[in-house]
Design a protein around this motif. Structure first.
Motif, PDB file in Angstrom:
ATOM      1  N   GLU A 181      26.259  84.922  -4.407  1.00  0.00           N
ATOM      2  CA  GLU A 181      26.258  86.144  -3.733  1.00  0.00           C
ATOM      3  C   GLU A 181      27.846  86.792  -3.602  1.00  0.00           C
ATOM      4  N   ASN A 182      28.716  86.010  -3.706  1.00  0.00           N
ATOM      5  CA  ASN A 182      30.163  86.414  -3.588  1.00  0.00           C
ATOM      6  C   ASN A 182      30.796  86.427  -5.038  1.00  0.00           C
ATOM      7  N   HIS A 230      30.986  84.121  -7.307  1.00  0.00           N
ATOM      8  CA  HIS A 230      31.435  83.014  -7.757  1.00  0.00           C
ATOM      9  C   HIS A 230      30.608  82.473  -8.828  1.00  0.00           C
ATOM     10  N   PRO A 266      37.354  90.878  -3.955  1.00  0.00           N
ATOM     11  CA  PRO A 266      37.824  89.355  -3.815  1.00  0.00           C
ATOM     12  C   PRO A 266      39.471  89.338  -4.281  1.00  0.00           C
TER      13      PRO A 266
END
Ligand SMILES: *Cc1c(COP(=O)(O)O)cnc(C)c1O
Length: 362
Positions: free
Chosen positions: A131-132, A134, A287
């Motif tokens: 969800e980030n 990554h 990010p």
């Protein structure tokens, strides 16, 4: 349908960012370098012996390969060159991915990978980023026909360190692992240092971003001589003369212009850090980029509205109308002057839309 059309190869092509023909614009949509190529590159092109253009270029690109090998302290047998890293990557897909098992690359990554896979009829699977945004390394532990990772990834700008890359290679010792390092010169550490340990690792880089030569089309791969030889065999079975004389001369001069290269990438990284602070003040989040672009989303204004408002000002950024990306913009880091203009416009635009969020902009 005409009878012969039955046998056409049907492909849905990769869509490149717009190249508007305007003379006055701020172009932050295709991650080009805002600075010109090194003066030595321009001199090298000027000093070329134009009469020699009647001859074919060196199919082995010996001078260019030597310049790249010297820069990265590898042997010439470990270097492959092509017409941009797109050509190098396409050639690598064609050479290495002939397994019936699927090749793995993330669902959100450089959108050329699935185009090549379809073109060459390579089976593939795209594990989802978390969800980030990554990469989840465990997704790459299962059996596969090869692995492709962009590091830093695009369009997320996220860099994974060499422990992470090494772990994925450790779990994939029987297939070729390609690491696409188009943005590695903007703060990351290259996996080239792992090439001597892993004979199945191919690292791909380009002159298009950090070396200001997108228009010249030069890319390269560094790997074990076994991988490079296999790619050469495929190249010589398709087109021996991919690199023209001008590209070879420019590519050699660029690799030798080390100081200019350092100055340019440092300026871009400094401007990136300045831009991050300003965008955060305006209510954007992103990010921690290790590239020459930022992957941003705004807390209250939809990305599409921002994209269109910027476009009206002749400020071009990239918008992806795709799931999980459609509320983000990818903004290339331009010159400091260009980024000041971008921030100033966003400030005035957002003031009208959500004045409480434009705190602290001086
Ligand atoms: C820009 C880019 C490329 C292609 O670069 P060229 O060398 O210009 O073909 C490849 N991979 C990624 C991730 C890129 O962003």
């Amino acid at each position: 349908m005409k009878p012969w059309e039955t046998y056409f190869r049907e492909v849905e092509p990769y869509v490149a960012g717009e190249q508007p023909k305007l003379t006055s614009m701020i172009k932050l949509n295709t991650n080009e370098n805002p600075y010109p190529p090194a003066p030595d590159v321009i001199d090298a092109i000027r000093e070329m012996n134009m009469e020699r253009l009647k001859l074919y270029p060196d199919p082995a690109c010996e001078q260019l390969i030597t310049a790249i090998a010297d820069t990265y302290e590898v042997s010439a047998e470990q270097v492959f060159v092509g017409v941009g890293s797109d050509d190098v990557l396409g050639m690598a897909f064609l050479t290495f991915f002939n397994s019936p098992k699927p090749v793995l690359f993330p669902d959100i990554t450089y959108s050329f990978y699935d185009v090549w896979a379809k073109l060459f009829q390579i089976p593939y699977r795209q594990p989802a980023l978390d969800e980030n945004y990554h990469i989840q390394k465990e997704d790459y532990y299962e059996e596969n026909g090869g692995v492709v990772l962009a590091n830093p990834n695009a369009p997320t700008s996220i860099y994974e360190d060499l422990h992470f890359i090494r772990d994925i290679i450790e779990h994939n010792q029987d297939v070729v692992v390609i690491v696409d390092e188009a943005y590695i010169d903007f703060g990351g550490t290259s996996a080239i240092e792992l090439v001597k340990e892993y004979k199945n690792l191919l690292v791909v880089q380009t002159y298009s971003k950090s070396r200001s030569l997108a228009g010249m089309r030069i890319g390269y791969a560094i790997g074990d001589p076994g991988l490079i030889q296999a790619m050469q065999n495929v190249k010589y079975s398709y087109n021996s003369y991919t690199m023209n004389q001008t590209s070879i001369a420019a590519g050699v001069a660029s690799m030798k212009a080390k100081q200019y290269f350092e100055e340019c990438r440092n300026k871009i990284m400094d401007t990136r850090e300045w831009t991050k602070k300003e965008l955060a003040n305006l209510g954007f989040s992103f990010p921690d980029s290790m590239t020459n672009f930022l992957f941003v989303t705004h807390e209250s204004v939809p990305a599409k509205d921002l994209f269109e408002a910027l476009r009206k000002e002749n400020i071009f950024v990239r918008y992806f109308n795709k799931p999980r990306l459609d509320n983000h913009l990818r903004i290339t880091i331009g010159t400091k002057e260009e980024m000041i203009k971008l921030i100033a416009f966003l400030y005035s635009y957002l003031k009208g839309n959500c004045s409480e969020h434009t705190r602290g902009f001086a």
